[in-house]
Design a protein around this motif. Structure first.
Motif, PDB file in Angstrom:
ATOM      1  N   TYR A  76       0.864  -1.251   0.107  1.00  0.00           N
ATOM      2  CA  TYR A  76       0.184   0.019  -0.004  1.00  0.00           C
ATOM      3  C   TYR A  76       0.888   1.228  -0.113  1.00  0.00           C
ATOM      4  O   TYR A  76       0.407   2.341  -0.078  1.00  0.00           O
ATOM      5  N   ASN A  88       2.066   3.616  -2.084  1.00  0.00           N
ATOM      6  CA  ASN A  88       2.086   3.841  -3.281  1.00  0.00           C
ATOM      7  C   ASN A  88       1.264   5.245  -3.126  1.00  0.00           C
ATOM      8  O   ASN A  88       0.387   5.485  -2.037  1.00  0.00           O
ATOM      9  N   ALA A  89       1.298   6.266  -4.207  1.00  0.00           N
ATOM     10  CA  ALA A  89       0.473   7.476  -4.067  1.00  0.00           C
ATOM     11  C   ALA A  89      -0.961   7.327  -3.956  1.00  0.00           C
ATOM     12  O   ALA A  89      -1.548   8.269  -3.295  1.00  0.00           O
ATOM     13  N   VAL A  90      -1.458   6.160  -4.447  1.00  0.00           N
ATOM     14  CA  VAL A  90      -3.056   6.203  -4.325  1.00  0.00           C
ATOM     15  C   VAL A  90      -3.616   5.747  -2.925  1.00  0.00           C
ATOM     16  O   VAL A  90      -4.132   6.145  -2.617  1.00  0.00           O
ATOM     17  N   GLU A  91      -2.735   4.547  -2.307  1.00  0.00           N
ATOM     18  CA  GLU A  91      -3.294   3.995  -1.028  1.00  0.00           C
ATOM     19  C   GLU A  91      -2.487   4.325   0.075  1.00  0.00           C
ATOM     20  O   GLU A  91      -3.198   3.811   1.130  1.00  0.00           O
TER      21      GLU A  91
END
Length: 224
Positions: A74, A76-79
């Protein structure tokens, strides 16, 4: 005598039926317990699934390394912001280091810096050492855009970390950030005196940066 034999057979059949019934009930109970146990373990392995509240789940007694392996997908920039809300790292220096490393991998350098700044000054270099260890494979893989800011973060808190200086300088050189690359590689060579591939690469690239000729942006082969 014949009646007694019939009675004995009937009793035997009843006993067999009862035995099989008890056997089936017993194993059925075991199966239900196993299913419940596996269900609990499965839910524990999916920390972000099915949660709708904003309260973080404390990592009670969980080693920081274990926590990081669990949440690494997780980072990463999204999560990463969802991770921030739903699973808390261990409240230790190592926990803060891995927490900051997760944000650094996601490109959230300011968030990583805030986590480290919450530690006492004598703990910050330990946490940022973890950030380096996590970011080191990124640099080795040649992901310069990700590696450069991670290594700059490490240098901010640990200015004489010579390998962070090396990787920052190499990444910045490849990105065309000549002044940063020159500064970091000069400091790397001042601190690092082993006659090996790391120093040879630093000398080669710094010579290119100090030359008036167009910079050769080919990356030197990394030492094994």
């Amino acid at each position: 005598m014949e009646g007694e034999r019939v009675t004995d057979k009937s009793a035997s059949r009843q006993h067999d039926v009862m035995t099989r019934s008890h056997y089936l009930v017993g194993w059925g109970f075991v199966a239900v317990c196993l299913a419940l146990l596996l269900g609990v373990k499965g839910d524990a392995g999916r920390p972000l699934a099915g949660r709708t509240d904003d309260e973080p789940t404390a990592a009670s007694g969980e080693p920081a390394e274990v926590w990081f392996r669990r949440v690494r997908p997780y980072c990463n920039a999204v999560e990463v912001r969802v991770l921030q809300r739903q699973t808390a790292p261990p409240a230790t220096t190592a926990g803060a280091g891995y927490h900051a490393a997760c944000f650094a991998l996601a490109g959230q350098i300011d968030a990583a810096r805030k986590i480290i700044d919450q530690l006492s000054p004598n703990e910050r270099y330990r946490a940022v050492g973890i950030v380096f260890d996590v970011g080191h494979p990124v640099a080795d893989a040649g992901d310069d855009r990700s590696a450069a800011p991670i290594m700059e973060l490490v240098i901010d808190y640990w200015p004489n970390h010579y390998m962070a200086l090396y990787h920052a300088g190499m990444a910045e050189y490849m990105l065309g950030q000549r002044d940063l690359a020159r500064r970091n590689l000069t400091e790397f060579l001042r601190l690092y005196h082993e006659n090996d591939g790391w120093r040879a690469n630093g000398v080669t690239v710094l010579a290119r940066l100090n030359s008036d000729a167009p910079t050769d942006l080919r990356r030197p082969r990394e030492p094994q």
